[in-house]
Design an enzyme around this catalytic site. Structure first.
Site, PDB file in Angstrom:
ATOM      1  N   GLU A 283       0.852  -1.183   0.000  1.00 44.83           N
ATOM      2  CA  GLU A 283       0.000   0.000   0.000  1.00 44.83           C
ATOM      3  C   GLU A 283       0.898   1.247   0.000  1.00 44.83           C
ATOM      4  OE1 GLU A 283      -3.521   1.625   2.974  1.00 44.83           O
ATOM      5  OE2 GLU A 283      -1.804   0.543   3.813  1.00 44.83           O
ATOM      6  N   LYS A 343      -9.338   1.001  -2.097  1.00 40.36           N
ATOM      7  CA  LYS A 343      -9.638   0.568  -0.730  1.00 40.36           C
ATOM      8  C   LYS A 343     -11.021   1.040  -0.308  1.00 40.36           C
ATOM      9  CE  LYS A 343      -7.361   0.722   3.833  1.00 40.36           C
ATOM     10  NZ  LYS A 343      -6.168   1.274   4.536  1.00 40.36           N
ATOM     11  N   CYS A 393      -4.622  -3.384   3.838  1.00 39.14           N
ATOM     12  CA  CYS A 393      -4.300  -2.948   5.203  1.00 39.14           C
ATOM     13  C   CYS A 393      -5.476  -3.138   6.156  1.00 39.14           C
ATOM     14  CB  CYS A 393      -3.799  -1.508   5.162  1.00 39.14           C
ATOM     15  SG  CYS A 393      -3.004  -0.942   6.688  1.00 39.14           S
TER      16      CYS A 393
END
Length: 532
Positions: A283, A343, A393
């Site tokens: 990320e 995301k 994440c």
């Protein structure tokens, strides 16, 4: 589910004794929460989680709801305050302490409910179900849910882990809580000299059966590559500095990942490592938008051609509204960017700042948190022989987000992450524990690529095959099984959790109704017969 009568305890303690008892219970409650925290990685004491819950069970015995709420909140503070310390690493206690208190209050609510169901037969079962219900509430509120500190994520080293393949994280939580509350009730009965075999049979069974179930569930954990295998690389390029300004030096993070990928390509040509068929970058590996910046695009093109494999590039992409997106770009060696995933679940106090204007009254540090915009759809990247599901994440903490991605035709799960934002805190190890639980839950090998560590290669049984250290450039290469089969947890989806919550609420309503009837009956007896 009938209620059991309360025992006659005889004369109560003096006022001074009561104060000492309350103080001791308060200390024990906080200690119990701290014990559960100590079960979390990087430590391996998985057994401390049921022990800590056993302490809570003893503290709650015989207490009313108001006291249960207070003791439960103290237990929650003992757990949440150290577990969530990473949230305040760079924005200060203005984020960390209120969040910890809020999460602890949820534990207090669950504990208050536990004091009610403690009067029912099979109390430890209902208490365990209420723990799961409390975790469920924390998973949806506040900030869209904050499911970070859950019992399942303390168990990557424990015998409960295989249960994830049957019922996901909620089933592990139920098993750990049931063991803990059963252990606590058994200890209490022994201390009360009620240690006859018949009195101990039920709580001992509650403590032991979940452990045996976890061991028996090992056979449900699939490890074979029914869809083949793939040689995968995870690149950890490192960052110039830790913290929210990890990307303050323009292109430095991208240059680090390009350089480490080119070094990996050189190692491949030298024959020291196998050639990967796909590469996962972390990320925010490209700290500037490669879709808008030609210099960034050129660097990534060069790295992809050098390694000769598609790269999943974690990037900060700027939308048409001029606001940032946390996006993974599938980068082909010949065609360049061919697909994207944005995301969907953003991290509060990092990528976003909930109630920013409110918290700004207490500290200007809140403006160091970002203003990222969420994506909407799960995406699978076709990379070499693999179909790669993505959970970026913080998303790995959310059952539904990971499940949607995995069930979208994947054979491998990738977790690009940037833990540099939180320095050398335990956050990265807590997240790695989640990755291991997800591997078992979905029967997928998991590739964790972190900007600054810890990156890892995880087998479908949750074991860590390779891992890196913190804040060092590294590259991992492993041949991982590709799996297309679904686990029982995948097929059942959210239904086991829903059934647990429904059972917990039914037990709570039953206990409350029985308690009200008991109070009415007691009031009637005190009033005596009507005058003639």
């Amino acid at each position: 589910m009938a209620a059991t009568p309360s025992p006659d305890t005889g004369p109560g303690p003096s006022a001074r004794q009561r104060r000492w008892l309350v103080a001791a219970r308060c200390a024990a409650a906080a200690l119990g929460g701290a014990l559960v925290f100590l079960a979390w990685p990087p430590r391996t004491g998985w057994w401390l989680a049921p022990v800590g819950l056993a302490v809570l069970a003893v503290v709650l015995h015989g207490r009313r709801a108001r006291a249960g709420f207070g003791y439960g909140t103290l237990f929650g503070l003992g757990l949440m305050t150290p577990a969530l310390a990473w949230t305040g690493e760079f924005v200060g206690p203005v984020a960390w302490l209120p969040l910890s208190l809020l999460q602890a209050l949820f534990v207090g609510v669950a504990a208050a409910a536990m004091t009610a169901v403690a009067r029912l037969r099979g109390a430890v079962v209902w208490m365990a179900l209420l723990w799961v219900a409390g975790e469920t509430l924390r998973s949806v509120f506040p900030f869209g849910g904050f499911p970070w500190v859950r019992l399942a994520f303390s168990q990557p080293e424990g015998p409960y882990l295989p249960l994830a393949a049957l019922g996901g994280a909620p089933l592990i939580a139920l098993a750990v809580a049931l063991s803990g509350f059963g252990l606590g009730e058994a200890a209490r009965r022994i201390a009360a000299r009620d240690g006859v075999v018949r009195a101990l049979a039920a709580p001992v069974a509650a403590a032991v059966v979940p452990l045996l179930a976890g061991i028996a569930a090992t056979g449900a954990v699939g490890v074979g590559g029914d869809a083949g295998q793939a040689t995968v690389a995870a690149v950890q390029g490192n960052v110039p500095r830790a913290g929210l300004d990890f990307n303050a030096q323009r292109r430095a993070v991208l240059d680090n990942h390009v350089a480490r990928t080119e070094q990996l390509a050189a190692d491949v040509r030298a024959g020291t490592v196998p050639r990967p068929q796909l590469v996962i970058w972390p990320e925010n590996a490209s700290d500037i938008d490669p879709l808008r910046n030609p210099d960034a695009r050129t660097r990534i093109d060069r790295a992809a051609r050098d390694i000769g494999a598609p790269i999943a590039v974690g990037s900060v992409v700027i939308g048409d509204d001029r606001l940032p997106r946390n996006t993974v770009i599938q980068w082909d060696p010949q065609a360049g960017p061919v697909a994207t995933y944005t995301k969907r679940r953003l991290q509060p106090f990092g990528e976003t700042m909930p109630y920013r204007s409110l918290f700004r009254l207490f500290s200007p540090a809140v403006d160091r948190a970002g203003d990222f915009q969420p994506g909407t759809d799960p995406t699978v990247f076709a990379m070499g022989p693999a179909r790669v599901a993505l959970a970026t994440c913080y998303e790995v903490a959310f059952d539904g987000v990971v499940r949607e991605s995995v069930l979208n035709g994947s054979t491998l799960l990738a977790v690009p992450t940037n833990n540099a934002t939180f320095g050398r805190t335990e956050m990265t190890y807590q997240q790695l524990a989640m990755d291991r639980v997800r591997a078992v839950e979905h029967g997928r090998a998991v590739v964790v690529a972190a900007t600054s560590g810890v990156s890892a290669m995880i087998s479908p049984d949750g074991s860590v095959e390779q891992r890196t250290g913190l804040f060092t450039p590294a590259a991992l290469v492993a041949t991982l099984p590709l799996r297309s089969t679904t686990t029982m947890a995948d097929r059942l989806g959210a239904w086991p959790q829903a059934a647990m919550v429904a059972a917990a609420l039914a037990a709570l309503v039953t206990a409350l109704v029985a308690g009200r009837r008991g109070r009415k009956a007691g009031a009637g007896e005190q009033a005596g017969p009507p005058a003639s």
